[in-house]
Design a protein around this motif. Structure first.
Motif, PDB file in Angstrom:
ATOM      1  N   GLY A 205       0.785  -1.228   0.000  1.00 20.28           N
ATOM      2  CA  GLY A 205       0.000   0.000   0.000  1.00 20.28           C
ATOM      3  C   GLY A 205       0.812   1.270   0.000  1.00 20.28           C
ATOM      4  O   GLY A 205       0.310   2.327  -0.369  1.00 20.28           O
ATOM      5  N   THR A 206       2.086   1.216   0.399  1.00 21.19           N
ATOM      6  CA  THR A 206       2.904   2.416   0.439  1.00 21.19           C
ATOM      7  C   THR A 206       3.879   2.506  -0.727  1.00 21.19           C
ATOM      8  O   THR A 206       4.611   3.484  -0.843  1.00 21.19           O
ATOM      9  N   CYS A 207       3.904   1.528  -1.596  1.00 26.73           N
ATOM     10  CA  CYS A 207       4.861   1.499  -2.703  1.00 26.73           C
ATOM     11  C   CYS A 207       4.409   2.418  -3.837  1.00 26.73           C
ATOM     12  O   CYS A 207       3.293   2.290  -4.347  1.00 26.73           O
ATOM     13  N   GLU A 208       5.321   3.291  -4.237  1.00 28.12           N
ATOM     14  CA  GLU A 208       5.041   4.233  -5.325  1.00 28.12           C
ATOM     15  C   GLU A 208       4.659   3.512  -6.624  1.00 28.12           C
ATOM     16  O   GLU A 208       3.758   3.943  -7.341  1.00 28.12           O
ATOM     17  N   LEU A 209       5.331   2.400  -6.948  1.00 30.70           N
ATOM     18  CA  LEU A 209       5.059   1.700  -8.204  1.00 30.70           C
ATOM     19  C   LEU A 209       3.869   0.751  -8.112  1.00 30.70           C
ATOM     20  O   LEU A 209       3.385   0.290  -9.138  1.00 30.70           O
ATOM     21  N   CYS A 210       3.403   0.464  -6.906  1.00 26.15           N
ATOM     22  CA  CYS A 210       2.139  -0.273  -6.746  1.00 26.15           C
ATOM     23  C   CYS A 210       0.955   0.677  -6.904  1.00 26.15           C
ATOM     24  O   CYS A 210      -0.118   0.269  -7.350  1.00 26.15           O
ATOM     25  N   ASN A 211       1.167   1.946  -6.544  1.00 23.54           N
ATOM     26  CA  ASN A 211       0.081   2.921  -6.509  1.00 23.54           C
ATOM     27  C   ASN A 211       0.040   3.864  -7.698  1.00 23.54           C
ATOM     28  O   ASN A 211      -0.965   4.557  -7.887  1.00 23.54           O
ATOM     29  N   ASN A 212       1.116   3.913  -8.490  1.00 18.80           N
ATOM     30  CA  ASN A 212       1.197   4.819  -9.638  1.00 18.80           C
ATOM     31  C   ASN A 212       1.846   4.099 -10.813  1.00 18.80           C
ATOM     32  O   ASN A 212       2.645   3.190 -10.606  1.00 18.80           O
ATOM     33  N   PRO A 213       1.533   4.535 -12.037  1.00 17.37           N
ATOM     34  CA  PRO A 213       2.117   3.865 -13.209  1.00 17.37           C
ATOM     35  C   PRO A 213       3.639   3.978 -13.281  1.00 17.37           C
ATOM     36  O   PRO A 213       4.291   3.093 -13.813  1.00 17.37           O
ATOM     37  N   GLY A 214       4.219   5.094 -12.812  1.00 16.30           N
ATOM     38  CA  GLY A 214       5.663   5.265 -12.892  1.00 16.30           C
ATOM     39  C   GLY A 214       6.128   5.938 -14.161  1.00 16.30           C
ATOM     40  O   GLY A 214       7.321   5.995 -14.438  1.00 16.30           O
ATOM     41  N   GLY A 215       5.193   6.457 -14.931  1.00 13.11           N
ATOM     42  CA  GLY A 215       5.484   7.111 -16.206  1.00 13.11           C
ATOM     43  C   GLY A 215       4.299   6.929 -17.130  1.00 13.11           C
ATOM     44  O   GLY A 215       3.271   6.372 -16.741  1.00 13.11           O
ATOM     45  N   GLU A 216       4.445   7.378 -18.356  1.00 11.40           N
ATOM     46  CA  GLU A 216       3.392   7.221 -19.363  1.00 11.40           C
ATOM     47  C   GLU A 216       3.386   5.774 -19.847  1.00 11.40           C
ATOM     48  O   GLU A 216       4.372   5.298 -20.404  1.00 11.40           O
ATOM     49  N   ILE A 217       2.274   5.073 -19.628  1.00 13.58           N
ATOM     50  CA  ILE A 217       2.206   3.658 -20.013  1.00 13.58           C
ATOM     51  C   ILE A 217       2.189   3.543 -21.539  1.00 13.58           C
ATOM     52  O   ILE A 217       1.350   4.129 -22.212  1.00 13.58           O
ATOM     53  N   LEU A 218       3.153   2.770 -22.048  1.00 15.11           N
ATOM     54  CA  LEU A 218       3.269   2.525 -23.488  1.00 15.11           C
ATOM     55  C   LEU A 218       2.734   1.154 -23.874  1.00 15.11           C
ATOM     56  O   LEU A 218       2.262   0.961 -24.989  1.00 15.11           O
ATOM     57  N   TRP A 219       2.856   0.196 -22.957  1.00 17.47           N
ATOM     58  CA  TRP A 219       2.484  -1.199 -23.248  1.00 17.47           C
ATOM     59  C   TRP A 219       2.332  -1.895 -21.900  1.00 17.47           C
ATOM     60  O   TRP A 219       3.024  -1.550 -20.941  1.00 17.47           O
ATOM     61  N   GLN A 220       1.436  -2.886 -21.858  1.00 16.05           N
ATOM     62  CA  GLN A 220       1.356  -3.698 -20.647  1.00 16.05           C
ATOM     63  C   GLN A 220       0.829  -5.079 -20.953  1.00 16.05           C
ATOM     64  O   GLN A 220       0.135  -5.291 -21.937  1.00 16.05           O
ATOM     65  N   SER A 221       1.209  -5.997 -20.088  1.00 14.32           N
ATOM     66  CA  SER A 221       0.743  -7.376 -20.136  1.00 14.32           C
ATOM     67  C   SER A 221       0.177  -7.679 -18.753  1.00 14.32           C
ATOM     68  O   SER A 221       0.244  -6.833 -17.859  1.00 14.32           O
ATOM     69  N   PRO A 222      -0.335  -8.875 -18.541  1.00 12.49           N
ATOM     70  CA  PRO A 222      -0.791  -9.223 -17.187  1.00 12.49           C
ATOM     71  C   PRO A 222       0.344  -9.206 -16.153  1.00 12.49           C
ATOM     72  O   PRO A 222       0.085  -9.098 -14.957  1.00 12.49           O
ATOM     73  N   ALA A 223       1.592  -9.275 -16.595  1.00  7.18           N
ATOM     74  CA  ALA A 223       2.725  -9.382 -15.674  1.00  7.18           C
ATOM     75  C   ALA A 223       3.479  -8.080 -15.441  1.00  7.18           C
ATOM     76  O   ALA A 223       4.020  -7.865 -14.359  1.00  7.18           O
ATOM     77  N   CYS A 224       3.548  -7.221 -16.459  1.00 10.22           N
ATOM     78  CA  CYS A 224       4.381  -6.026 -16.329  1.00 10.22           C
ATOM     79  C   CYS A 224       3.879  -4.926 -17.251  1.00 10.22           C
ATOM     80  O   CYS A 224       3.009  -5.151 -18.086  1.00 10.22           O
ATOM     81  N   ARG A 225       4.465  -3.752 -17.062  1.00 12.04           N
ATOM     82  CA  ARG A 225       4.135  -2.617 -17.925  1.00 12.04           C
ATOM     83  C   ARG A 225       5.428  -1.919 -18.340  1.00 12.04           C
ATOM     84  O   ARG A 225       6.432  -1.981 -17.635  1.00 12.04           O
ATOM     85  N   ILE A 226       5.352  -1.270 -19.483  1.00 14.40           N
ATOM     86  CA  ILE A 226       6.462  -0.462 -19.980  1.00 14.40           C
ATOM     87  C   ILE A 226       5.989   0.980 -19.949  1.00 14.40           C
ATOM     88  O   ILE A 226       4.920   1.298 -20.482  1.00 14.40           O
ATOM     89  N   VAL A 227       6.790   1.830 -19.324  1.00  3.63           N
ATOM     90  CA  VAL A 227       6.446   3.245 -19.247  1.00  3.63           C
ATOM     91  C   VAL A 227       7.584   4.072 -19.828  1.00  3.63           C
ATOM     92  O   VAL A 227       8.744   3.655 -19.827  1.00  3.63           O
ATOM     93  N   ARG A 228       7.218   5.242 -20.323  1.00  2.00           N
ATOM     94  CA  ARG A 228       8.212   6.203 -20.795  1.00  2.00           C
ATOM     95  C   ARG A 228       8.438   7.219 -19.689  1.00  2.00           C
ATOM     96  O   ARG A 228       7.487   7.745 -19.110  1.00  2.00           O
ATOM     97  N   VAL A 229       9.683   7.463 -19.399  1.00  2.00           N
ATOM     98  CA  VAL A 229      10.059   8.423 -18.372  1.00  2.00           C
ATOM     99  C   VAL A 229      10.168   9.799 -19.019  1.00  2.00           C
ATOM    100  O   VAL A 229      10.836   9.955 -20.038  1.00  2.00           O
ATOM    101  N   ALA A 230       9.504  10.776 -18.441  1.00  2.00           N
ATOM    102  CA  ALA A 230       9.537  12.138 -18.978  1.00  2.00           C
ATOM    103  C   ALA A 230      10.844  12.806 -18.567  1.00  2.00           C
ATOM    104  O   ALA A 230      10.960  13.335 -17.462  1.00  2.00           O
ATOM    105  N   ASP A 231      11.844  12.727 -19.425  1.00  2.00           N
ATOM    106  CA  ASP A 231      13.140  13.356 -19.168  1.00  2.00           C
ATOM    107  C   ASP A 231      13.669  13.882 -20.495  1.00  2.00           C
ATOM    108  O   ASP A 231      14.129  13.104 -21.343  1.00  2.00           O
ATOM    109  N   ALA A 232      13.594  15.179 -20.683  1.00  2.00           N
ATOM    110  CA  ALA A 232      13.994  15.796 -21.950  1.00  2.00           C
ATOM    111  C   ALA A 232      15.464  15.535 -22.284  1.00  2.00           C
ATOM    112  O   ALA A 232      15.839  15.542 -23.453  1.00  2.00           O
ATOM    113  N   ASN A 233      16.284  15.290 -21.273  1.00  3.82           N
ATOM    114  CA  ASN A 233      17.704  15.031 -21.518  1.00  3.82           C
ATOM    115  C   ASN A 233      17.962  13.616 -22.026  1.00  3.82           C
ATOM    116  O   ASN A 233      19.021  13.359 -22.598  1.00  3.82           O
TER     117      ASN A 233
END
Length: 149
Positions: free
Chosen positions: A6-34
């Protein structure tokens, strides 16, 4: 093995813009212009380490990570890719796929290291939709078969 936290950031939030997901995991894009193309592969269940997964889940997760690496290389043409799984700050299993260029602001330091220079080189601007389409194609034949609990 803890499956949610319940306190885990990645359990409670996507962690970035979701690009793809399966029942097991998700791929997110990190917003970093650099570091355009910086992605994370985040395991869905709350586990801390790769060794918390069974061997089939380990193989599946690494297959996803390697496909993300290939997609990022194909789309962004970096000089190098950094793969990292730390979890020191967020102890939830996830992998960083980070495109690097010899003239990026931190090279050869890690992206979290000291800034070496201000980079003025324009990097490719690639939409999330284009990355998602490439991920869909790359991962289409990678079925997830859940391990028995």
């Amino acid at each position: 093995m803890n499956t949610s936290n319940g306190t885990c950031e990645l359990c409670n939030n996507p962690g970035g813009e979701i690009l793809w997901q399966s029942p097991a995991c998700r791929i997110v894009r990190v917003a970093d212009a650099n570091f355009p193309g910086f992605c994370r592969v985040i395991w869905g269940r709350h586990v801390r380490e790769m060794s918390d997964l069974g061997s089939a889940d380990q193989r599946y997760l690494m297959a996803v990570v390697l496909q993300v690496e290939k997609v990022v290389r194909d789309l962004f043409s970096p000089d190098k890719i950094n793969l990292a799984s730390f979890g020191n700050v967020v102890p939830h299993l996830h992998w960083h796929i980070i495109p690097r260029w010899q003239d990026d602001r931190n090279f050869p330091e890690p992206i979290w290291g000291l800034v070496q220079r201000e980079s003025t080189t324009a990097r490719p601007e690639i939409s999330n939709q284009r990355i998602t389409a490439a991920l869909d194609a790359a991962l289409a034949d990678l079925p997830y078969i859940p391990e028995a609990s």
